[in-house]
Design an enzyme around this catalytic site. Sequence first.
Site, PDB file in Angstrom:
ATOM      1  CE  LYS A  11       6.321 -31.436 -19.277  1.00 20.41           C
ATOM      2  NZ  LYS A  11       7.474 -30.925 -20.040  1.00 20.41           N
ATOM      3  CE1 TYR A  51       8.369 -36.342 -22.088  1.00 17.18           C
ATOM      4  CE2 TYR A  51       8.283 -37.325 -19.908  1.00 17.18           C
ATOM      5  CZ  TYR A  51       7.897 -36.343 -20.792  1.00 17.18           C
ATOM      6  OH  TYR A  51       7.026 -35.364 -20.386  1.00 17.18           O
ATOM      7  CG  PHE A  59      16.833 -33.364 -23.257  1.00 11.73           C
ATOM      8  CD1 PHE A  59      15.617 -34.000 -23.092  1.00 11.73           C
ATOM      9  CD2 PHE A  59      17.214 -32.988 -24.546  1.00 11.73           C
ATOM     10  CE1 PHE A  59      14.780 -34.260 -24.171  1.00 11.73           C
ATOM     11  CE2 PHE A  59      16.383 -33.246 -25.634  1.00 11.73           C
ATOM     12  CZ  PHE A  59      15.165 -33.890 -25.434  1.00 11.73           C
ATOM     13  NE  ARG A  87       2.483 -30.023 -30.495  1.00 14.28           N
ATOM     14  CZ  ARG A  87       3.402 -30.381 -29.590  1.00 14.28           C
ATOM     15  NH1 ARG A  87       3.070 -31.109 -28.550  1.00 14.28           N
ATOM     16  NH2 ARG A  87       4.659 -29.999 -29.731  1.00 14.28           N
ATOM     17  CB  THR A  93       9.518 -25.891 -25.586  1.00 16.61           C
ATOM     18  OG1 THR A  93       8.770 -26.804 -26.392  1.00 16.61           O
ATOM     19  CG2 THR A  93      10.207 -26.661 -24.490  1.00 16.61           C
ATOM     20  NE  ARG A 104       5.160 -26.064 -22.574  1.00 17.89           N
ATOM     21  CZ  ARG A 104       5.220 -26.924 -23.563  1.00 17.89           C
ATOM     22  NH1 ARG A 104       5.304 -26.487 -24.822  1.00 17.89           N
ATOM     23  NH2 ARG A 104       5.214 -28.220 -23.337  1.00 17.89           N
ATOM     24  CG  ASN A 114       7.916 -27.370 -20.596  1.00 18.31           C
ATOM     25  OD1 ASN A 114       7.303 -28.224 -19.966  1.00 18.31           O
ATOM     26  ND2 ASN A 114       8.570 -27.654 -21.707  1.00 18.31           N
ATOM     27  CG  HIS A 117       3.615 -34.062 -22.625  1.00 18.48           C
ATOM     28  ND1 HIS A 117       4.609 -34.162 -23.567  1.00 18.48           N
ATOM     29  CD2 HIS A 117       2.663 -34.979 -22.964  1.00 18.48           C
ATOM     30  CE1 HIS A 117       4.276 -35.115 -24.438  1.00 18.48           C
ATOM     31  NE2 HIS A 117       3.109 -35.621 -24.089  1.00 18.48           N
ATOM     32  CD  GLU A 128       2.142 -38.651 -25.511  1.00 19.48           C
ATOM     33  OE1 GLU A 128       3.329 -38.371 -25.783  1.00 19.48           O
ATOM     34  OE2 GLU A 128       1.237 -37.776 -25.495  1.00 19.48           O
TER      35      GLU A 128
END
Length: 140
Positions: A11, A51, A59, A87, A93, A104, A114, A117, A128
């Site tokens: 990100k 998203y 949010f 993951r 998160t 993270r 964070n 993704h 995706e």
Amino acid sequence: MAIERTFSIIKPDATARDLTGAINATIETAGLRIVAQKRVRMTREQAETFYAVHRQRPFFGELVATMTSGPVVVQVLEGNNAIAAYRDLMGATDPAKAAPGTIRKLYAKSIGENSVHGSDAADTAVQEIAQFFSGNEIVG
């Protein structure tokens, strides 16, 4: 164990701090292969599409703004049980609750920033990946 593919985004909060190489090293050390990768600037439309599942959440606007605030690195990762493995590697998160050694815990600034993704399921991974990569861009 099944070899599978998952989707990853490094990100804007992480790319702004030049953490792509460090995050990639963490991914590869964990046994996942990066079989496609590119640096892009997500458009508002791409972020809203990506998203869309969160569109009704409070949010959503902030999430779209964050994801379009700077470049991201989109990736396809491959490995044994890649979705679950990535993951686990990402961590919680909330970086304060993430396990030591997770991406993270190491690099995230906050719940909102964070750093990464990852797809949450096989069908999500397929969708995706298809949003950002054509088949000939994925080289295993």
